[in-house]
Design a protein around this motif. Sequence first.
Motif, PDB file in Angstrom:
ATOM      1  N   GLN A   1      -4.659  37.840  95.351  1.00  0.00           N
ATOM      2  CA  GLN A   1      -4.694  39.303  95.335  1.00  0.00           C
ATOM      3  C   GLN A   1      -5.541  39.780  94.171  1.00  0.00           C
ATOM      4  N   TRP A   2      -6.258  40.866  94.379  1.00  0.00           N
ATOM      5  CA  TRP A   2      -7.035  41.472  93.297  1.00  0.00           C
ATOM      6  C   TRP A   2      -7.147  42.962  93.517  1.00  0.00           C
ATOM      7  N   ILE A   3      -7.653  43.661  92.508  1.00  0.00           N
ATOM      8  CA  ILE A   3      -7.781  45.115  92.560  1.00  0.00           C
ATOM      9  C   ILE A   3      -9.244  45.488  92.372  1.00  0.00           C
ATOM     10  N   GLU A   4      -9.731  46.422  93.158  1.00  0.00           N
ATOM     11  CA  GLU A   4     -11.084  46.954  93.017  1.00  0.00           C
ATOM     12  C   GLU A   4     -11.023  48.234  92.175  1.00  0.00           C
ATOM     13  N   ASP A   5     -11.818  48.265  91.127  1.00  0.00           N
ATOM     14  CA  ASP A   5     -11.945  49.468  90.298  1.00  0.00           C
ATOM     15  C   ASP A   5     -12.787  50.481  91.072  1.00  0.00           C
ATOM     16  N   GLU A   6     -12.218  51.663  91.340  1.00  0.00           N
ATOM     17  CA  GLU A   6     -12.926  52.641  92.164  1.00  0.00           C
ATOM     18  C   GLU A   6     -14.241  53.107  91.526  1.00  0.00           C
ATOM     19  N   SER A   7     -14.341  52.971  90.206  1.00  0.00           N
ATOM     20  CA  SER A   7     -15.577  53.407  89.542  1.00  0.00           C
ATOM     21  C   SER A   7     -16.748  52.482  89.857  1.00  0.00           C
ATOM     22  N   ASN A   8     -16.456  51.284  90.392  1.00  0.00           N
ATOM     23  CA  ASN A   8     -17.538  50.360  90.725  1.00  0.00           C
ATOM     24  C   ASN A   8     -18.412  50.866  91.865  1.00  0.00           C
TER      25      ASN A   8
ATOM     26  N   ASN B   1     -19.392  54.052  91.995  1.00  0.00           N
ATOM     27  CA  ASN B   1     -20.103  55.231  91.470  1.00  0.00           C
ATOM     28  C   ASN B   1     -21.513  54.833  91.048  1.00  0.00           C
ATOM     29  N   GLN B   2     -22.504  55.204  91.861  1.00  0.00           N
ATOM     30  CA  GLN B   2     -23.876  54.786  91.595  1.00  0.00           C
ATOM     31  C   GLN B   2     -24.583  55.660  90.557  1.00  0.00           C
ATOM     32  N   ASP B   3     -23.864  56.554  89.904  1.00  0.00           N
ATOM     33  CA  ASP B   3     -24.434  57.251  88.750  1.00  0.00           C
ATOM     34  C   ASP B   3     -24.641  56.277  87.593  1.00  0.00           C
ATOM     35  N   PHE B   4     -23.891  55.184  87.601  1.00  0.00           N
ATOM     36  CA  PHE B   4     -24.059  54.145  86.592  1.00  0.00           C
ATOM     37  C   PHE B   4     -25.126  53.168  87.070  1.00  0.00           C
ATOM     38  N   ASP B   5     -26.035  52.809  86.176  1.00  0.00           N
ATOM     39  CA  ASP B   5     -27.178  51.967  86.551  1.00  0.00           C
ATOM     40  C   ASP B   5     -26.752  50.646  87.169  1.00  0.00           C
ATOM     41  N   ARG B   6     -25.750  49.998  86.578  1.00  0.00           N
ATOM     42  CA  ARG B   6     -25.337  48.692  87.092  1.00  0.00           C
ATOM     43  C   ARG B   6     -24.820  48.827  88.529  1.00  0.00           C
ATOM     44  N   ASN B   7     -24.052  49.866  88.811  1.00  0.00           N
ATOM     45  CA  ASN B   7     -23.538  50.057  90.167  1.00  0.00           C
ATOM     46  C   ASN B   7     -24.661  50.378  91.149  1.00  0.00           C
ATOM     47  N   PHE B   8     -25.665  51.125  90.680  1.00  0.00           N
ATOM     48  CA  PHE B   8     -26.824  51.416  91.543  1.00  0.00           C
ATOM     49  C   PHE B   8     -27.542  50.128  91.930  1.00  0.00           C
ATOM     50  N   ILE B   9     -27.736  49.256  90.959  1.00  0.00           N
ATOM     51  CA  ILE B   9     -28.372  47.967  91.248  1.00  0.00           C
ATOM     52  C   ILE B   9     -27.501  47.159  92.201  1.00  0.00           C
ATOM     53  N   ARG B  10     -26.197  47.148  91.961  1.00  0.00           N
ATOM     54  CA  ARG B  10     -25.271  46.340  92.766  1.00  0.00           C
ATOM     55  C   ARG B  10     -25.268  46.764  94.230  1.00  0.00           C
TER      56      ARG B  10
ATOM     57  N   GLU C   1      -7.137  57.147  86.749  1.00  0.00           N
ATOM     58  CA  GLU C   1      -5.757  57.601  86.964  1.00  0.00           C
ATOM     59  C   GLU C   1      -4.882  56.454  87.458  1.00  0.00           C
ATOM     60  N   ASN C   2      -5.548  55.365  87.870  1.00  0.00           N
ATOM     61  CA  ASN C   2      -4.804  54.190  88.340  1.00  0.00           C
ATOM     62  C   ASN C   2      -4.643  53.124  87.253  1.00  0.00           C
ATOM     63  N   ALA C   3      -5.064  53.442  86.037  1.00  0.00           N
ATOM     64  CA  ALA C   3      -5.084  52.436  84.970  1.00  0.00           C
ATOM     65  C   ALA C   3      -3.712  51.815  84.731  1.00  0.00           C
ATOM     66  N   GLN C   4      -2.665  52.631  84.754  1.00  0.00           N
ATOM     67  CA  GLN C   4      -1.327  52.094  84.505  1.00  0.00           C
ATOM     68  C   GLN C   4      -0.876  51.185  85.644  1.00  0.00           C
ATOM     69  N   CYS C   5      -1.264  51.526  86.868  1.00  0.00           N
ATOM     70  CA  CYS C   5      -0.921  50.667  88.015  1.00  0.00           C
ATOM     71  C   CYS C   5      -1.587  49.300  87.874  1.00  0.00           C
ATOM     72  N   TRP C   6      -2.831  49.288  87.380  1.00  0.00           N
ATOM     73  CA  TRP C   6      -3.530  48.016  87.180  1.00  0.00           C
ATOM     74  C   TRP C   6      -2.822  47.179  86.118  1.00  0.00           C
ATOM     75  N   SER C   7      -2.378  47.847  85.055  1.00  0.00           N
ATOM     76  CA  SER C   7      -1.659  47.137  83.992  1.00  0.00           C
ATOM     77  C   SER C   7      -0.371  46.531  84.529  1.00  0.00           C
ATOM     78  N   ASP C   8       0.343  47.300  85.357  1.00  0.00           N
ATOM     79  CA  ASP C   8       1.605  46.808  85.939  1.00  0.00           C
ATOM     80  C   ASP C   8       1.343  45.629  86.868  1.00  0.00           C
ATOM     81  N   PHE C   9       0.261  45.707  87.650  1.00  0.00           N
ATOM     82  CA  PHE C   9      -0.100  44.625  88.561  1.00  0.00           C
ATOM     83  C   PHE C   9      -0.343  43.333  87.777  1.00  0.00           C
ATOM     84  N   CYS C  10      -1.104  43.432  86.679  1.00  0.00           N
ATOM     85  CA  CYS C  10      -1.424  42.249  85.871  1.00  0.00           C
ATOM     86  C   CYS C  10      -0.163  41.662  85.239  1.00  0.00           C
TER      87      CYS C  10
END
Length: 409
Positions: A137-144, A146-155, A18-27
């Motif tokens: 400045q940078w933005i953190e993707d909130e989905s990072n 979410n440990q339901d994803f294997d890569r995030n679980f490892i991270r 839901e924040n995708a447009q905000c990220w685009s505006d930031f970039c």
Amino acid sequence: MIKRIAVFAHHINHGLSENAQCWSDFCADYCRHLQVGFTLTKVQLNKKNRISLEALAREKRYHALQKNLSEQSCLVTAHHQDDQLETVLLALKRGSGITGLQGIQGRQTLSSGFLIRPLLVFSRAQLEEYASLFQLQWIEDESNSNQDFDRNFIRHSITPLLKGRWPSIGKSVARSAFICQEQQQILDELAAQDHAAVLYSCLNQQALTVSGLKLLSVGRRNNVLRLWFKLQQIDYPSATQMQAIWQNVVLAKNDATPIMQFKNYSLRRYRDHIYLLKDQDIAINRSEKIYWQGQSLLSLANDRIQLQLAFSEQCEAADMVINCPKDAQIEICFRSHLPTNLRCQPTGRQGSRSIKKLLHEYHVAPWLRDLVPFILVNGELAAAVGLWQCQITNESSEIGQLHIKLLND
């Protein structure tokens, strides 16, 4: 002389947050501040299941990023050492071989330009320290998170434990990945040599020679098969599927025509050759008869067959040369256009045979027989392109040489 380098930023909006447009505006705002050219691309994802979401997003993202690259372009991404660690651990989880364990490559050649990842030698902690020091400045993707994803679980759950016990494990794994990349390069070079040795081509359909594959060790044989799948732009089969291919298709009885069906493609054997066929290639859309009007290039069967024709020496390394009247009516057609009882006597052979029998004698696979282009001169069958020529009647005093070449894909 210093060569000027143009720098552009390209942001992909996947539309997943839901924040995708905000990220685009930031970039966009940040690039304006830096006076850097900016491109925004929105992609649509068909979210059928969560397991494939990461792979689907990656596929769409890289397709968009490569779309407007030139041969001199370098696509630069910010993958770092921790990304490499996660990628190798995921490959180990899947039971991958060297191809998977080579992880993320620092440089790759694309269809246009190059993909480079200059930050692979730095850890995430080092990059965060640099960003904080220079107040970036940078933005953190909130989905990072979410440990339901294997890569995030490892991270979040695995990497901290590993680094707590072995602080330098990121560097160690990166070094192992680089060694695997070097070994993969050797395997690729060997596979290319073996592939060339067992390659067979018929009507633009590339196949592998069974007798040639049998001369190779199991490792080299599987190496060739993986390269073959890669060249066809098809995902590698699993180890279990690879064994089934060898046992059920390659080693089937000589008079059998075994088929192993996969999703959207099949692997088939006919006589001493195995073929890899996409389902769309099996469906034949037969063209109408074509009367040659002097064109240098003819495309047939939805561009699957391309012929080069000329009454001259313009066809380099022609597959066949037909002596026929220069004013003759030249017709190109397929088997379905020929009379069912038509017979032909190939040059240098005794007696005539039916087209069906000749196609069998020339070892044309059943699914390729409807793709054989036939040449008729003044209504008389003159040749099956790439296979044989027929003895024809030439009553004209002005005889020319019709050069014909079947072009490869």
